[in-house]
Scaffold this motif. Sequence first.
Motif, PDB file in Angstrom:
ATOM      1  N   ALA A  83       0.830  -1.207   0.000  1.00 47.20           N
ATOM      2  CA  ALA A  83       0.000   0.000   0.000  1.00 47.20           C
ATOM      3  C   ALA A  83       0.864   1.257   0.000  1.00 47.20           C
ATOM      4  CB  ALA A  83      -0.932  -0.010   1.211  1.00 47.20           C
ATOM      5  N   VAL A  84       1.933   1.262   0.785  1.00 49.58           N
ATOM      6  CA  VAL A  84       2.846   2.411   0.807  1.00 49.58           C
ATOM      7  C   VAL A  84       3.424   2.649  -0.582  1.00 49.58           C
ATOM      8  CG1 VAL A  84       5.083   3.213   1.643  1.00 49.58           C
ATOM      9  CG2 VAL A  84       3.447   2.246   3.245  1.00 49.58           C
ATOM     10  N   ALA A  85       3.896   1.570  -1.221  1.00 48.37           N
ATOM     11  CA  ALA A  85       4.518   1.711  -2.539  1.00 48.37           C
ATOM     12  C   ALA A  85       3.517   2.214  -3.570  1.00 48.37           C
ATOM     13  CB  ALA A  85       5.108   0.374  -2.973  1.00 48.37           C
ATOM     14  N   LEU A  86       2.307   1.690  -3.541  1.00 52.29           N
ATOM     15  CA  LEU A  86       1.309   2.092  -4.543  1.00 52.29           C
ATOM     16  C   LEU A  86       0.834   3.529  -4.339  1.00 52.29           C
ATOM     17  CD1 LEU A  86      -0.769  -1.194  -4.822  1.00 52.29           C
ATOM     18  CD2 LEU A  86       0.579  -0.125  -6.632  1.00 52.29           C
ATOM     19  N   ILE A  87       0.638   3.934  -3.077  1.00 49.96           N
ATOM     20  CA  ILE A  87       0.214   5.315  -2.828  1.00 49.96           C
ATOM     21  C   ILE A  87       1.330   6.287  -3.194  1.00 49.96           C
ATOM     22  CG2 ILE A  87      -0.582   6.956  -1.084  1.00 49.96           C
ATOM     23  CD1 ILE A  87      -1.822   4.594   0.422  1.00 49.96           C
TER      24      ILE A  87
ATOM     25  N   PHE B 103       3.479   5.761  -5.525  1.00 50.70           N
ATOM     26  CA  PHE B 103       3.460   5.776  -6.984  1.00 50.70           C
ATOM     27  C   PHE B 103       2.391   6.736  -7.503  1.00 50.70           C
ATOM     28  CE2 PHE B 103       2.871   4.090 -11.247  1.00 50.70           C
ATOM     29  CZ  PHE B 103       4.180   3.820 -11.636  1.00 50.70           C
ATOM     30  N   VAL B 104       1.224   6.732  -6.841  1.00 49.05           N
ATOM     31  CA  VAL B 104       0.155   7.654  -7.222  1.00 49.05           C
ATOM     32  C   VAL B 104       0.609   9.099  -7.040  1.00 49.05           C
ATOM     33  CG1 VAL B 104      -2.149   8.480  -6.593  1.00 49.05           C
ATOM     34  CG2 VAL B 104      -1.713   6.030  -6.773  1.00 49.05           C
ATOM     35  N   LEU B 105       1.284   9.389  -5.936  1.00 46.08           N
ATOM     36  CA  LEU B 105       1.776  10.744  -5.690  1.00 46.08           C
ATOM     37  C   LEU B 105       2.744  11.198  -6.781  1.00 46.08           C
ATOM     38  CD1 LEU B 105       2.409  10.931  -1.831  1.00 46.08           C
ATOM     39  CD2 LEU B 105       1.010  12.487  -3.188  1.00 46.08           C
ATOM     40  N   LEU B 106       3.631  10.294  -7.189  1.00 45.16           N
ATOM     41  CA  LEU B 106       4.626  10.652  -8.204  1.00 45.16           C
ATOM     42  C   LEU B 106       3.995  10.809  -9.579  1.00 45.16           C
ATOM     43  CD1 LEU B 106       7.588   8.303  -7.179  1.00 45.16           C
ATOM     44  CD2 LEU B 106       7.457  10.777  -6.873  1.00 45.16           C
ATOM     45  N   ILE B 107       3.043   9.936  -9.900  1.00 44.94           N
ATOM     46  CA  ILE B 107       2.489   9.902 -11.242  1.00 44.94           C
ATOM     47  C   ILE B 107       1.532  11.060 -11.492  1.00 44.94           C
ATOM     48  CG2 ILE B 107       0.363   8.560 -11.023  1.00 44.94           C
ATOM     49  CD1 ILE B 107       3.240   7.740 -13.417  1.00 44.94           C
ATOM     50  N   GLN B 108       1.048  11.726 -10.431  1.00 48.77           N
ATOM     51  CA  GLN B 108       0.120  12.843 -10.637  1.00 48.77           C
ATOM     52  C   GLN B 108       0.850  14.149 -10.938  1.00 48.77           C
ATOM     53  OE1 GLN B 108      -2.136  14.273  -7.371  1.00 48.77           O
ATOM     54  NE2 GLN B 108      -0.393  14.431  -5.982  1.00 48.77           N
ATOM     55  N   ARG B 109       2.160  14.165 -10.790  1.00 44.64           N
ATOM     56  CA  ARG B 109       2.911  15.385 -11.051  1.00 44.64           C
ATOM     57  C   ARG B 109       3.004  15.650 -12.560  1.00 44.64           C
ATOM     58  NH1 ARG B 109       8.122  14.586  -6.978  1.00 44.64           N
ATOM     59  NH2 ARG B 109       6.955  14.675  -5.010  1.00 44.64           N
ATOM     60  N   GLU B 110       3.182  16.921 -12.898  1.00 43.07           N
ATOM     61  CA  GLU B 110       3.335  17.272 -14.310  1.00 43.07           C
ATOM     62  C   GLU B 110       4.621  16.681 -14.867  1.00 43.07           C
ATOM     63  OE1 GLU B 110       3.030  21.426 -14.956  1.00 43.07           O
ATOM     64  OE2 GLU B 110       1.017  21.606 -14.082  1.00 43.07           O
ATOM     65  N   GLU B 111       5.702  16.758 -14.081  1.00 46.45           N
ATOM     66  CA  GLU B 111       6.956  16.129 -14.478  1.00 46.45           C
ATOM     67  C   GLU B 111       7.041  14.764 -13.803  1.00 46.45           C
ATOM     68  OE1 GLU B 111      10.229  18.629 -13.601  1.00 46.45           O
ATOM     69  OE2 GLU B 111       9.573  20.259 -14.921  1.00 46.45           O
ATOM     70  N   LYS B 112       7.355  13.751 -14.589  1.00 44.94           N
ATOM     71  CA  LYS B 112       7.402  12.381 -14.074  1.00 44.94           C
ATOM     72  C   LYS B 112       8.794  11.802 -14.335  1.00 44.94           C
ATOM     73  CE  LYS B 112       2.489  11.674 -15.090  1.00 44.94           C
ATOM     74  NZ  LYS B 112       2.266  13.063 -15.517  1.00 44.94           N
ATOM     75  N   PRO B 113       9.816  12.217 -13.575  1.00 44.86           N
ATOM     76  CA  PRO B 113      11.176  11.711 -13.819  1.00 44.86           C
ATOM     77  C   PRO B 113      11.280  10.211 -13.513  1.00 44.86           C
ATOM     78  CG  PRO B 113      11.097  12.996 -11.786  1.00 44.86           C
ATOM     79  CD  PRO B 113       9.763  13.157 -12.451  1.00 44.86           C
ATOM     80  N   LEU B 114      11.827   9.476 -14.460  1.00 45.87           N
ATOM     81  CA  LEU B 114      11.956   8.032 -14.277  1.00 45.87           C
ATOM     82  C   LEU B 114      12.871   7.694 -13.100  1.00 45.87           C
ATOM     83  CD1 LEU B 114      12.200   6.719 -17.955  1.00 45.87           C
ATOM     84  CD2 LEU B 114      10.269   6.586 -16.391  1.00 45.87           C
TER      85      LEU B 114
END
Length: 208
Positions: A156-160, A162-173
């Motif tokens: 759950a920590v990892a997925l949430i 991931f959601v926080l990172l993926i909602q940003r305009e910039e998504k650095p790999l």
Amino acid sequence: ESGWRESHFAAWLSHNLAGLFLASTISMATFALATTFSHPEFIYTDNYFDTDSGHWMNRLTADVDQLTVMRPVHPLAFLIFRLPVWLLSFVLNGDTFYTALLFNSILSGVCVFLTWAFFKQRTQNSTFALLMAGILGLSNSHLILSVFLESYMCSAVALIAFVLLIQREEKPLAHILPVGLLSLGITLTSFIQTCVLFFMTTWQFKTI
């Protein structure tokens, strides 16, 4: 000596104080419940979503020659779980049983904090974010899986995150890949969830 108040860390604490307070409260409450309801002799807890707490306690705390075999669906779980539990055990004077419970309770608080951060970013309303994070933290499933040791809370920590990172305009790999690897390493079934999140936010095939 007073310069710390102007540091980035102090500013971050002040900005996130409400979420940190809620998360720490949930962590302390679930740890108190875990010390009451969890016992070393528990292997399966059939009344609570079939949690196999005994096996995960073994995987997190047992000596190498006594480890329960890890299923292939959890490819990197030994590497991900055992090190932080071992490091945290120094705080509890080497008591690995209570360390594993504390580790799981801390993860439950991290879930709550990340949820608060997500809604705070989306709405800019701290009260609404506290309400939504509190609903998660006090939900039946979250409380039970914070008390009885399982792989769920780390997933759950990892997925949430991931959601926080993926909602940003910039998504650095460089940020997304480690969190995705963490999620995938805990359980392979998270692969579908991370793909769905990608398809909802970006259509760049190269990035996916």
